[in-house]
Structure formats: C-alpha cells, structure tokens
Design a protein around this motif. Structure first.
Motif, PDB file in Angstrom:
ATOM      1  N   VAL A  34       0.800  -1.294  -0.019  1.00  0.00           N
ATOM      2  CA  VAL A  34       0.032   0.057  -0.003  1.00  0.00           C
ATOM      3  C   VAL A  34       0.718   1.099   0.049  1.00  0.00           C
ATOM      4  N   LYS A  35       0.705   1.992  -0.856  1.00  0.00           N
ATOM      5  CA  LYS A  35       1.670   3.127  -0.999  1.00  0.00           C
ATOM      6  C   LYS A  35       1.030   4.552  -0.932  1.00  0.00           C
ATOM      7  N   ASN A  36       1.760   5.549  -0.214  1.00  0.00           N
ATOM      8  CA  ASN A  36       1.317   6.834   0.231  1.00  0.00           C
ATOM      9  C   ASN A  36       0.114   7.047   0.878  1.00  0.00           C
ATOM     10  N   ALA A  37       0.001   6.168   2.095  1.00  0.00           N
ATOM     11  CA  ALA A  37      -1.139   6.153   2.905  1.00  0.00           C
ATOM     12  C   ALA A  37      -0.675   7.060   4.174  1.00  0.00           C
ATOM     13  N   LYS A  47       2.345  10.301   7.930  1.00  0.00           N
ATOM     14  CA  LYS A  47       1.772  10.675   6.780  1.00  0.00           C
ATOM     15  C   LYS A  47       2.736  10.203   5.629  1.00  0.00           C
ATOM     16  N   LYS A  48       1.945   9.955   4.487  1.00  0.00           N
ATOM     17  CA  LYS A  48       2.524   9.506   3.268  1.00  0.00           C
ATOM     18  C   LYS A  48       3.468   8.414   3.459  1.00  0.00           C
ATOM     19  N   THR A  49       3.264   7.353   3.769  1.00  0.00           N
ATOM     20  CA  THR A  49       4.228   6.239   3.920  1.00  0.00           C
ATOM     21  C   THR A  49       3.421   5.112   3.158  1.00  0.00           C
ATOM     22  N   SER A  50       4.352   3.942   3.324  1.00  0.00           N
ATOM     23  CA  SER A  50       4.001   2.748   2.403  1.00  0.00           C
ATOM     24  C   SER A  50       4.148   1.381   3.295  1.00  0.00           C
ATOM     25  N   VAL A  51       3.200   0.396   3.097  1.00  0.00           N
ATOM     26  CA  VAL A  51       3.284  -0.504   4.047  1.00  0.00           C
ATOM     27  C   VAL A  51       3.424  -1.865   2.995  1.00  0.00           C
ATOM     28  N   LEU A  52       4.472  -2.710   3.264  1.00  0.00           N
ATOM     29  CA  LEU A  52       4.738  -3.978   2.545  1.00  0.00           C
ATOM     30  C   LEU A  52       4.144  -5.164   3.307  1.00  0.00           C
ATOM     31  N   VAL A  53       3.137  -5.935   2.366  1.00  0.00           N
ATOM     32  CA  VAL A  53       2.514  -7.007   3.278  1.00  0.00           C
ATOM     33  C   VAL A  53       3.206  -8.449   2.391  1.00  0.00           C
ATOM     34  N   LYS A  77      -6.000   8.113   1.406  1.00  0.00           N
ATOM     35  CA  LYS A  77      -6.831   6.999   2.440  1.00  0.00           C
ATOM     36  C   LYS A  77      -5.966   6.850   3.436  1.00  0.00           C
ATOM     37  N   PHE A  78      -6.348   6.376   4.719  1.00  0.00           N
ATOM     38  CA  PHE A  78      -6.162   6.316   5.941  1.00  0.00           C
ATOM     39  C   PHE A  78      -6.136   5.008   6.327  1.00  0.00           C
TER      40      PHE A  78
END
Ligand SMILES: [Zn+2]
Length: 386
Positions: A34-37, A47-53, A77-78
């Motif tokens: 998920v990018k830039n959430a 803010k504006k960070t990415s999460v790798l799953v 998005k949140f």
C-alpha cells in the motif's frame, strides 16, 4: 520405502497446473504494497508512507518501497489496524462474519457455552470470520446473573469452590476469566470473587469483572482484577479512588452503547432519560481517561439489539464525543485490546505483525465518523469479502 514415479496422463497434468496456479493466485493475494497512505500504527500517525505485506505479515513500513508486487494506491486514504470488540457474546459463526465485514477482526467473548465456543474458535484462520477469544462460562452464583440464558452454567457458592472452578475453565482452554458481580439477582460474595481472581492469576489468566455498582468496581480492583467489562452506573467514583485505579494497571471496557440502549430497551424509560444517562457515562469515562486509565472499546452484543460489527463504531464515536482525543479513541479498539489481552502480533501496523488492516476513504483523526468509510479490509493480508 521405494517410490516409483509414473509419468502423468495429460488430464492429470492439467489438474496439477490448475492447482499450481491456484496456489500462486492465493500467494499473490497476501503479497502487496500500500503506497502513500496516512498510517495509524496503533501508536502514532505517519503521513505519506508505504506498507509492505508478504505472506500475510507486515514486513516493511517506509516512505518508499521498491517492489514488483501489486501496488494499492493509498493516496488520500487512511490505513489502520483491524479492530477488536472487547465485549461480545457470539453463539453462531455468522456473527463472526458480521464482525469481520465491519473490520472487527477479533472479538472477545465474555460468557457462553464452552464446548460450542471451542468449535467457533476454529474459524480463526478463515478470512471472512473474526478471531474468537473466550471466557467460557462466567463465574456466578446459583440463580445469579448469567444463569438465565437457557444453558446450564457451573456456579460457585464459596471461596473454596474457586480452585476447581478455575481449573475447569483452564482445562476447557479459555483465554480469559470473567466474573459477574450483579446484585439485582443472587450474586457472588467478595471473598469468593477474590478467591477466583487469585486462582486465575496463578494460571496466568486475565480476569475481568461485570459490575453495575461503583463500590463493586472499586472492590474487585482492590482484589486484583485486571479490568471491568462495564462501567458502573449508580454513582460517581471519587477522584481519590480513580487515582488508585490509574496507578494499579487497571482497564475499563465501559460499554457505553449498551448502557445507553438498555435505558430505553430494558428499563423502558424515555429517550430524554436515556440521553441524560449517555451524558453521565461519557463524563465518567472521560474522568477515567484523564486519570490515565486505559479505556477499551466493547459493545456487549447481542444485548439491546446491538450487532457484532458496525455498532462498535458508535462506541468509538462516543469516546470522541466524551472528549477523548481521536487517536486514543482509535487505540481503544486496536492496540489497547491487543496489549491488555496479550494478543500476539495483533492490533498494530508494525513490521513483524499480522497484516490485519482497514483502509478508509477519509481520516478519522479529523472526523471520527470517518471510521465508517471503509474501503478495504484485510485479515492476515487477505481481503475480507463484504
Ligand atoms: Zn456481556
């Protein structure tokens, strides 16, 4: 043993290929970024960070992540951890589905029939069902509150009964111990309550208590309980006693929604009276919060017609309306339950945690009601069907 490998017939090769592609598809499902959430981690908002799953686990949280995996645009998005409802009574799998569809991926049952509950726990690996943690039977007196629901309940009469009663719960593999102190029917005396708490602690179990009177809440705190599954409703607690609770590693699941609804549904009072009670609850909960007592979100469904899922948002909104900052209202249903009930690798968006996540089209830090604007829910990295 000798194994000979025979060449496969074309039909069998086809089946193997189909199976292989299904496996690859399932794998791809719980691998994404998920990018830039805007991310609420359970502790803070980034803010504006990415999460790798990967493999259903959160493996990296960084501004920019380079990967070939599918990308989900989180711009605007949140992203927040999956929620927990800390006070439910679930008696059929469909209710665990109702919870999961609302982003409530864990529910803590506070009294039910034990053998049946153990069957329901098997749904924990199913994407579309909430994980289920249970108290088993609640501790109560003969004819006491909790014995009126149509299934037989083992009861206690005296402190000497505590040892066997707790041993039976441990044998039945309960996750926590629940005690009922409810003087509107026959109820346990405080010596017996104290004995149950002591026994439960010797088995390393968390102990929570149902009370309706302030003095009972204070007494069970003094006896070593970990928390309450309702806030009292008769009188305000003194500042001095609240300060004691705050120093004592004690939490409260106020269940404001059921308290408010019970006024009209069960006590048959007017809406005006109910709203007055609602304001009273919010004030008392805010006093506990201000003293530093952890406040957890639970709603006590199916009492007063409350559902397992979306009604939890109402409780969180009540916390915000009470004056609790939105970030802590969000914690009440995510990281705090995970901490207080020791739910391993759950309740946070952090590296090494299970990818239970909710993506919202809004920002509940600005407007708490945005928790209703659910875009996507993932349980262990897989999309929950809604
Ligand atoms: Zn309950």
């Amino acid at each position: 043993m000798l194994i000979t490998i025979k060449p496969l017939k074309p039909t069998k090769i086809f089946i193997v290929l189909v199976l292989l592609s299904t496996v690859t598809f399932l794998k791809a499902q719980d691998h994404f970024v998920v990018k830039n959430a805007t991310v609420f981690t359970g502790d803070e908002v980034i803010k504006k960070t990415s999460v790798l799953v990967e493999n259903g686990m959160i493996t990296k949280i960084k501004k920019r992540i380079k990967t070939d995996l599918p990308v989900i645009d989180g711009d605007g998005k949140f992203l927040m951890p999956g929620m927990t409802n800390t006070h439910v009574h679930a008696w059929m799998p469909a209710l665990l589905n109702e919870a999961a569809k609302a982003g409530v991926l864990n529910v803590l049952d506070m009294a039910g029939a034990e053998t049946f509950q153990q069957m329901m726990k098997n749904f924990k690996h199913s994407t579309n069902y909430a994980r289920y943690r249970v108290a088993g039977y609640a501790a109560t007196a003969p004819e006491g509150h909790g014995t009126q629901f149509g299934f037989p309940v083992p009861t206690l009469e005296k402190p000497e009964d505590a040892k066997q009663w707790v041993a039976d719960r441990v044998k039945a593999k309960v996750d926590h111990i629940k005690i009922i102190v409810e003087p509107w029917r026959a109820t346990l005396n405080h010596e017996t309550v104290a004995a149950i708490i002591k026994e439960a602690k010797s088995h390393d179990k968390k102990v929570v208590v149902h009370v309706s009177k302030m003095k009972d809440g204070y007494k069970v705190f003094r006896s070593g309980a970990d928390g309450l599954v309702h806030i009292w409703r008769d009188e305000k607690m003194s500042d001095g006693q609240i300060a004691e609770l705050a120093n004592g590693d004690f939490f409260v699941i106020p269940t404001i929604l059921v308290g408010y609804k019970a006024v009209t549904a069960m006590a048959k009072k007017t809406e005006e009276v109910a709203l007055k009670k609602l304001a009273w609850y919010k004030e008392e909960v805010k006093r506990l919060y201000d003293a530093g007592i952890p406040i957890l979100a639970g709603t006590d469904p199916p009492n007063a017609g409350i559902n397992m899922g979306t009604d939890l948002y109402k409780e969180i909104i009540f916390f915000s309306e009470a004056g609790i900052p939105n970030i802590d209202a969000l914690r009440s249903a995510t990281s705090l339950p995970a901490d207080k009930f020791e739910m391993d690798k759950l309740g946070y968006i952090k590296e090494g945690f299970i990818a239970d996540m909710i993506m919202l089209d809004g920002n509940p830090m600005k407007n708490i009601k945005d928790i209703e604007k659910i875009n996507t829910i993932w349980k262990a990295g897989k999309k929950v069907k809604r």
